[in-house]
Design an enzyme around this catalytic site. Structure first.
Site, PDB file in Angstrom:
ATOM      1  N   GLU A  39      -0.471 -18.154  -7.220  1.00 57.55           N
ATOM      2  CA  GLU A  39       0.300 -17.457  -8.253  1.00 57.55           C
ATOM      3  C   GLU A  39       1.794 -17.643  -8.080  1.00 57.55           C
ATOM      4  O   GLU A  39       2.591 -17.051  -8.791  1.00 57.55           O
ATOM      5  CB  GLU A  39      -0.058 -15.972  -8.220  1.00 57.55           C
ATOM      6  CG  GLU A  39      -1.560 -15.757  -8.372  1.00 57.55           C
ATOM      7  CD  GLU A  39      -1.866 -14.461  -9.074  1.00 57.55           C
ATOM      8  OE1 GLU A  39      -1.049 -13.548  -9.029  1.00 57.55           O
ATOM      9  OE2 GLU A  39      -2.938 -14.395  -9.687  1.00 57.55           O
ATOM     10  N   CYS A  48      -5.934  -6.831  -6.985  1.00 64.18           N
ATOM     11  CA  CYS A  48      -5.784  -6.193  -5.677  1.00 64.18           C
ATOM     12  C   CYS A  48      -5.252  -7.169  -4.633  1.00 64.18           C
ATOM     13  O   CYS A  48      -4.746  -6.762  -3.613  1.00 64.18           O
ATOM     14  CB  CYS A  48      -7.123  -5.627  -5.234  1.00 64.18           C
ATOM     15  SG  CYS A  48      -8.496  -6.739  -5.486  1.00 64.18           S
ATOM     16  N   HIS A  49      -5.346  -8.445  -4.893  1.00 59.25           N
ATOM     17  CA  HIS A  49      -4.847  -9.431  -3.922  1.00 59.25           C
ATOM     18  C   HIS A  49      -3.329  -9.446  -3.889  1.00 59.25           C
ATOM     19  O   HIS A  49      -2.726 -10.079  -3.055  1.00 59.25           O
ATOM     20  CB  HIS A  49      -5.393 -10.810  -4.272  1.00 59.25           C
ATOM     21  CG  HIS A  49      -5.028 -11.282  -5.632  1.00 59.25           C
ATOM     22  ND1 HIS A  49      -5.773 -10.969  -6.745  1.00 59.25           N
ATOM     23  CD2 HIS A  49      -3.979 -12.017  -6.038  1.00 59.25           C
ATOM     24  CE1 HIS A  49      -5.183 -11.531  -7.789  1.00 59.25           C
ATOM     25  NE2 HIS A  49      -4.092 -12.152  -7.400  1.00 59.25           N
ATOM     26  N   ASN A 102     -12.646  -1.323  -5.101  1.00 59.10           N
ATOM     27  CA  ASN A 102     -12.264  -2.077  -6.296  1.00 59.10           C
ATOM     28  C   ASN A 102     -13.404  -2.442  -7.230  1.00 59.10           C
ATOM     29  O   ASN A 102     -13.878  -3.572  -7.217  1.00 59.10           O
ATOM     30  CB  ASN A 102     -11.534  -3.358  -5.871  1.00 59.10           C
ATOM     31  CG  ASN A 102     -10.944  -4.066  -7.073  1.00 59.10           C
ATOM     32  OD1 ASN A 102     -10.822  -3.484  -8.140  1.00 59.10           O
ATOM     33  ND2 ASN A 102     -10.586  -5.308  -6.907  1.00 59.10           N
ATOM     34  N   TYR A 132       0.852  -1.194   0.000  1.00 59.90           N
ATOM     35  CA  TYR A 132       0.000   0.000   0.000  1.00 59.90           C
ATOM     36  C   TYR A 132       0.888   1.245   0.000  1.00 59.90           C
ATOM     37  O   TYR A 132       0.590   2.217  -0.687  1.00 59.90           O
ATOM     38  CB  TYR A 132      -0.893  -0.001   1.235  1.00 59.90           C
ATOM     39  CG  TYR A 132      -1.796  -1.202   1.310  1.00 59.90           C
ATOM     40  CD1 TYR A 132      -2.974  -1.240   0.579  1.00 59.90           C
ATOM     41  CD2 TYR A 132      -1.448  -2.298   2.081  1.00 59.90           C
ATOM     42  CE1 TYR A 132      -3.807  -2.338   0.634  1.00 59.90           C
ATOM     43  CE2 TYR A 132      -2.281  -3.409   2.142  1.00 59.90           C
ATOM     44  CZ  TYR A 132      -3.454  -3.429   1.412  1.00 59.90           C
ATOM     45  OH  TYR A 132      -4.264  -4.526   1.458  1.00 59.90           O
TER      46      TYR A 132
END
Length: 105
Positions: free
Chosen positions: A83, A56-57, A48, A25
């Site tokens: 991921e 955003c994750h 979002n 952030y």
DNA sequence: CATATGACACTAT
DNA sequence: AATAGTGCCATAT
């Protein structure tokens, strides 16, 4: 003249984060020349409106902790792990996965 | 315009 | 190390 809203910029930047990497952030706040607006960044991502469009994750806390997530921080951790990001006790290794917005490609 | 809220950050204890 | 308090900023009401 900023035609773009604060939140708008947040989405633009977040959208650049490649798969398998993360950002914070604070890093995003700095990238938009607003250091200290880390909280506001979280607010923008919380709304979002571009759900799957903006990853955003992939945005975590400056400490490496997962942070929050609209659908539950647990979900966030799971997606990251999927991921390729190793999540240990709700934390990620920033020195390893932090994406630098200045990175040219 | 004043107050409240929140996916944060930092410092002190 | 874990918890609490304070500061910060953009929105919502």
């Amino acid at each position: 003249m900023e035609s773009k809203s604060f939140a708008q910029k947040v989405y633009e930047l977040t959208r650049r984060i490649p798969r398998g990497q993360v950002s914070t952030y604070q890093s995003i706040a700095r990238a938009m020349k607003k250091p200290g607006a880390s909280r506001a960044v979280g607010n923008a991502l919380n709304k979002n409106p571009f759900a799957p469009k903006v990853p955003c994750h992939r945005v975590v806390r400056s400490t490496g902790e997962i942070g929050g997530f609209a659908s539950g921080p647990k979900k966030k951790a799971a997606m990251l792990a999927k991921e390729g990001v190793i999540v240990k006790r709700k934390c990620v290794d920033l020195s390893r996965y932090l994406y630098d917005f200045k990175t040219k490609r």
